[in-house]
Design a protein around this motif. Structure first.
Motif, short mmCIF file in Angstrom:
data_model
loop_
_atom_site.label_atom_id
_atom_site.label_comp_id
_atom_site.label_asym_id
_atom_site.label_seq_id
_atom_site.Cartn_x
_atom_site.Cartn_y
_atom_site.Cartn_z
N VAL A 134 5.76 12.29 -2.05
CA VAL A 134 5.84 10.88 -2.39
C VAL A 134 7.31 10.55 -2.62
O VAL A 134 7.95 11.16 -3.46
CB VAL A 134 5.02 10.55 -3.64
CG1 VAL A 134 5.16 9.09 -4.01
CG2 VAL A 134 3.57 10.92 -3.45
N ASP A 135 7.80 9.59 -1.87
CA ASP A 135 9.19 9.22 -2.08
C ASP A 135 9.32 8.39 -3.35
O ASP A 135 8.35 7.84 -3.85
CB ASP A 135 9.76 8.49 -0.86
CG ASP A 135 9.08 7.17 -0.60
OD1 ASP A 135 7.84 7.12 -0.66
OD2 ASP A 135 9.79 6.18 -0.35
N GLU A 136 10.52 8.32 -3.88
CA GLU A 136 10.77 7.65 -5.15
C GLU A 136 10.37 6.18 -5.11
O GLU A 136 9.81 5.65 -6.07
CB GLU A 136 12.25 7.78 -5.50
CG GLU A 136 12.58 7.29 -6.89
CD GLU A 136 14.03 7.54 -7.25
OE1 GLU A 136 14.55 6.75 -8.05
OE2 GLU A 136 14.62 8.49 -6.72
N ARG A 137 10.62 5.54 -4.00
CA ARG A 137 10.28 4.11 -3.87
C ARG A 137 8.77 3.90 -3.98
O ARG A 137 8.31 2.97 -4.64
CB ARG A 137 10.80 3.60 -2.53
CG ARG A 137 10.64 2.13 -2.35
CD ARG A 137 11.38 1.68 -1.10
NE ARG A 137 10.98 0.35 -0.76
CZ ARG A 137 10.81 -0.09 0.46
NH1 ARG A 137 11.04 0.71 1.49
NH2 ARG A 137 10.45 -1.32 0.70
N SER A 138 8.00 4.77 -3.33
CA SER A 138 6.54 4.66 -3.41
C SER A 138 6.05 4.91 -4.83
O SER A 138 5.15 4.22 -5.32
CB SER A 138 5.87 5.65 -2.46
OG SER A 138 6.16 5.34 -1.13
N LEU A 139 6.65 5.88 -5.49
CA LEU A 139 6.28 6.18 -6.86
C LEU A 139 6.58 5.00 -7.77
O LEU A 139 5.76 4.61 -8.61
CB LEU A 139 7.02 7.43 -7.34
CG LEU A 139 6.69 7.92 -8.74
CD1 LEU A 139 5.21 8.25 -8.86
CD2 LEU A 139 7.54 9.13 -9.07
N GLU A 140 7.75 4.38 -7.60
CA GLU A 140 8.11 3.20 -8.39
C GLU A 140 7.12 2.07 -8.13
O GLU A 140 6.72 1.36 -9.06
CB GLU A 140 9.53 2.75 -8.05
CG GLU A 140 10.61 3.64 -8.60
CD GLU A 140 12.00 3.25 -8.12
OE1 GLU A 140 12.12 2.29 -7.31
OE2 GLU A 140 12.96 3.89 -8.55
N HIS A 141 6.73 1.91 -6.88
CA HIS A 141 5.79 0.85 -6.51
C HIS A 141 4.45 1.05 -7.21
O HIS A 141 3.89 0.11 -7.79
CB HIS A 141 5.62 0.82 -4.99
CG HIS A 141 4.60 -0.16 -4.52
ND1 HIS A 141 4.82 -1.52 -4.52
CD2 HIS A 141 3.34 0.02 -4.05
CE1 HIS A 141 3.74 -2.13 -4.07
NE2 HIS A 141 2.84 -1.21 -3.78
N VAL A 142 3.94 2.27 -7.18
CA VAL A 142 2.65 2.55 -7.82
C VAL A 142 2.76 2.39 -9.33
O VAL A 142 1.86 1.82 -9.96
CB VAL A 142 2.16 3.97 -7.45
CG1 VAL A 142 0.94 4.35 -8.26
CG2 VAL A 142 1.84 4.05 -5.97
N ALA A 143 3.85 2.85 -9.91
CA ALA A 143 4.04 2.70 -11.36
C ALA A 143 4.09 1.23 -11.76
O ALA A 143 3.50 0.83 -12.77
CB ALA A 143 5.32 3.43 -11.80
N LYS A 144 4.77 0.41 -10.97
CA LYS A 144 4.84 -1.03 -11.25
C LYS A 144 3.46 -1.67 -11.14
O LYS A 144 3.08 -2.47 -11.99
CB LYS A 144 5.82 -1.72 -10.31
CG LYS A 144 5.94 -3.21 -10.60
CD LYS A 144 6.85 -3.91 -9.61
CE LYS A 144 7.01 -5.38 -9.86
NZ LYS A 144 5.86 -6.12 -10.30
N ARG A 145 2.72 -1.30 -10.11
CA ARG A 145 1.36 -1.84 -9.96
C ARG A 145 0.51 -1.46 -11.16
O ARG A 145 -0.29 -2.26 -11.65
CB ARG A 145 0.72 -1.33 -8.67
CG ARG A 145 1.30 -2.00 -7.43
CD ARG A 145 0.64 -1.52 -6.15
NE ARG A 145 -0.80 -1.61 -6.22
CZ ARG A 145 -1.63 -0.74 -5.64
NH1 ARG A 145 -1.18 0.27 -4.95
NH2 ARG A 145 -2.93 -0.90 -5.74
N PHE A 146 0.66 -0.23 -11.65
CA PHE A 146 -0.10 0.22 -12.80
C PHE A 146 0.27 -0.60 -14.04
O PHE A 146 -0.61 -1.06 -14.77
CB PHE A 146 0.14 1.71 -13.06
CG PHE A 146 -0.61 2.24 -14.22
CD1 PHE A 146 -1.97 2.53 -14.12
CD2 PHE A 146 0.02 2.45 -15.44
CE1 PHE A 146 -2.68 3.01 -15.21
CE2 PHE A 146 -0.68 2.93 -16.53
CZ PHE A 146 -2.03 3.21 -16.42
N MET B 127 0.84 -1.17 0.00
CA MET B 127 0.00 0.00 0.00
C MET B 127 0.89 1.24 0.00
O MET B 127 1.93 1.27 0.62
CB MET B 127 -0.91 -0.03 1.22
CG MET B 127 -1.79 1.18 1.33
SD MET B 127 -3.02 0.93 2.59
CE MET B 127 -4.29 1.91 1.91
N LEU B 128 0.45 2.26 -0.69
CA LEU B 128 1.19 3.50 -0.81
C LEU B 128 1.11 4.29 0.48
O LEU B 128 0.04 4.48 1.03
CB LEU B 128 0.61 4.33 -1.96
CG LEU B 128 1.22 5.69 -2.21
CD1 LEU B 128 2.67 5.51 -2.64
CD2 LEU B 128 0.44 6.42 -3.26
#
Length: 100
Positions: A25-37, A1-2
């Motif tokens: 939003v930290d970079e890791r969270s952004l990467e996580h959301v982008a991967k989920r997308f 979860m973000l």
């Protein structure tokens, strides 16, 4: 979860939250959301192909087009295109076969 960190510093990169507040939003969270997308796009494409195949099979099994439209939410034109796309693929494959 973000996990979003709320900040009042506008100089930081920020993304608007649902309630309109700005949050960092930290970079890791952004990467996580982008991967989920990207993963969801892949799953969507797989499901779209499975649904198209199910529509073609339903058509072959004699399910009325009206009923296919009611179940899928697709228009009659969309259903016709899906069914006809399979017919065209089969026709092209048959036309390319070596008759000898």
């Amino acid at each position: 979860m973000l996990t979003l960190k709320y900040t009042s510093r506008p100089e930081r990169s920020a993304i608007s939250a649902r309630d309109g507040t700005l949050c960092a939003v930290d970079e890791r969270s952004l990467e996580h959301v982008a991967k989920r997308f990207r993963d969801s796009e892949t799953r969507t494409e797989i499901l779209r192909r499975e649904l198209a195949e199910a529509i073609r099979q339903a058509d072959k099994d004699g399910v009325p087009q009206k009923r296919i439209c009611e179940v899928t939410g697709y228009t009659r034109q969309q259903v016709r295109r899906i069914v006809l796309s399979q017919d065209r693929e089969e026709g092209e494959a048959g036309g390319n076969a070596d008759p000898s």
